[in-house]
Design a protein around this motif. Sequence first.
Motif, mmCIF file in Angstrom:
data_model
loop_
_atom_site.group_PDB
_atom_site.id
_atom_site.type_symbol
_atom_site.label_atom_id
_atom_site.label_comp_id
_atom_site.label_asym_id
_atom_site.label_seq_id
_atom_site.Cartn_x
_atom_site.Cartn_y
_atom_site.Cartn_z
ATOM 1 N N ALA A 154 0.740 -1.210 0.062
ATOM 2 C CA ALA A 154 -0.100 -0.069 0.104
ATOM 3 C C ALA A 154 1.155 1.210 -0.128
ATOM 4 O O ALA A 154 1.918 1.195 0.542
ATOM 5 C CB ALA A 154 -0.807 0.118 1.294
ATOM 6 N N ASP A 155 0.280 2.349 -0.710
ATOM 7 C CA ASP A 155 1.236 3.581 -0.733
ATOM 8 C C ASP A 155 1.550 3.995 0.744
ATOM 9 O O ASP A 155 2.738 4.643 0.963
ATOM 10 C CB ASP A 155 0.292 4.663 -1.279
ATOM 11 C CG ASP A 155 0.210 4.142 -2.693
ATOM 12 O OD1 ASP A 155 0.954 3.595 -3.243
ATOM 13 O OD2 ASP A 155 -0.959 4.882 -3.268
ATOM 14 N N GLU A 156 0.771 3.840 1.708
ATOM 15 C CA GLU A 156 0.955 4.529 2.952
ATOM 16 C C GLU A 156 2.023 3.387 3.600
ATOM 17 O O GLU A 156 2.899 4.056 4.539
ATOM 18 C CB GLU A 156 -0.101 4.418 4.044
ATOM 19 C CG GLU A 156 -0.911 3.148 3.966
ATOM 20 C CD GLU A 156 -2.049 3.120 3.118
ATOM 21 O OE1 GLU A 156 -2.940 2.222 3.365
ATOM 22 O OE2 GLU A 156 -1.977 3.771 1.857
ATOM 23 N N ASP A 157 2.159 2.190 3.309
ATOM 24 C CA ASP A 157 2.948 1.272 3.853
ATOM 25 C C ASP A 157 4.460 1.756 3.099
ATOM 26 O O ASP A 157 5.716 1.715 4.040
ATOM 27 C CB ASP A 157 2.919 -0.035 3.552
ATOM 28 C CG ASP A 157 1.851 -0.685 4.434
ATOM 29 O OD1 ASP A 157 1.281 -0.045 5.439
ATOM 30 O OD2 ASP A 157 1.166 -1.922 4.317
ATOM 31 N N ARG A 158 4.413 1.988 1.801
ATOM 32 C CA ARG A 158 5.634 2.464 1.536
ATOM 33 C C ARG A 158 6.261 3.745 1.868
ATOM 34 O O ARG A 158 7.309 4.014 2.100
ATOM 35 C CB ARG A 158 5.462 2.480 -0.172
ATOM 36 C CG ARG A 158 6.639 2.939 -0.971
ATOM 37 C CD ARG A 158 6.760 2.214 -2.273
ATOM 38 N NE ARG A 158 7.006 0.988 -2.036
ATOM 39 C CZ ARG A 158 7.097 0.035 -3.312
ATOM 40 N NH1 ARG A 158 7.083 0.390 -4.582
ATOM 41 N NH2 ARG A 158 7.336 -1.300 -3.110
ATOM 42 N N LEU A 159 5.357 4.686 2.055
ATOM 43 C CA LEU A 159 5.642 5.975 2.536
ATOM 44 C C LEU A 159 6.394 5.780 4.053
ATOM 45 O O LEU A 159 7.510 6.471 4.232
ATOM 46 C CB LEU A 159 4.642 6.854 2.681
ATOM 47 C CG LEU A 159 4.822 8.305 3.067
ATOM 48 C CD1 LEU A 159 5.810 9.110 2.206
ATOM 49 C CD2 LEU A 159 3.506 9.026 3.225
#
Length: 310
Positions: A89-94
Motif C-alpha cells: 500500500a502507498d502508506e506502507d511504502r511511505l
Amino acid sequence: MPVSEQKKRQQKIGKVLQSFLQESLKTTHGRIVLSGLLVGLCYFPMWLGVLIERAFQGSPGLPLMLGVVGLALHELWKKRTQLAKETVADEDRLLGHILIVSGVIFFPFYRTAIWSQSLIWLIVLIGIACSSWGISFFRKYTIPTLLMALSVYPRPGETTRLLWELVTPYRALDHFMAWAGSLTLKAIGQTVEVQGAFVSLPQGAVEVGWGCNGFSMAVNIAMAGLVMGLLLKQSWQKVLLIMAFGAGLALILNIPRITLVTLASVYWGQYWFDFWHGSWGSQIFMSVVFTIYYYIIMGVTKKRSPKART
C-alpha cells in the motif's frame, strides 16, 4: 566442492547482485533501499568486531549470531516467490521510506555507541521490509522478522540482563548460585559460609559476580536452541521446550563451575583461577554444555508424538 563448480556459483551470485543493483538504481524506492543497506554496510564492521572480541573472551556469540543471520536470510530466500507477489500500500511504502531516510540521516551522528547504531539499523531494516513488502510482512513472516531483530545487537545478554534485573530482586541469581555452589562444596567435605554473593572458605573467599552466575550462558544456549529448533523445522512448542531445556542446563552446570573456580582460587593459585575463570575455562565449560545440549536436542526432536505411534 570442485573448484569449477564453486567458481560458477560465485559468478552466479555476482550476476544476481549486479542485476539487483542495476534494477534498484532505476527506481526511487530502489535507491532509498540501497541507501538503507549502506547503513548496514557501515555498521557491519563494528558489529563483527564486537563479536570477534567477545569470541576471544570465550563467548559463543560469533557463531550464534552468524547462524541467526544465515537462517534469517535462508528463510527469506525460500519465500522469495511469495515475497515477489506481495502488494504494498502507498502508506506502507511511505512509512518505510520515512524510517529508512531517518536512519540514513541520523546514523552518522551516533557512531560512538554500539547500541545506538544497532537501534538505527533495526529501524532501517523495519523500513526496508515495510516499504518492500508491506506492514503485513511482520505478521506473515514472523520467523525471519524475529531472527533479524535478534541479530542486530551483538550483545543480546546485556538486553536480557536489563529485563532480568527489572523483574527480580537485587543480585538474586548471584546469591542463588553462591548458595548452590556452597552446597556442592559442603558435599565434598569443605567448610563453607555464604554471605550474599560471597562463598567463604577458611583459606579465602570468592564473590559470584554477574559474569559467573550463568545467566549469559543461559541466554546463549537458549539462542542456540532457537536456531537449532528452527533448522530442524520443529513446532513452536518444541522450540520453546528446547530453549527452556538449554537455559536450565546452563544454570545447573554453572554450579559445578562455581565450585571448580572457588577451589582453584583458594587452593590452586592465581594461575589456575585465571585459567578456569578466563576464556580458556569458559570455552571448555561451553564445550561440555553444548555437547550435552546437542544430545538433549536430538532426544527432544526425535521423540514422536502419541498420534505418530498409533
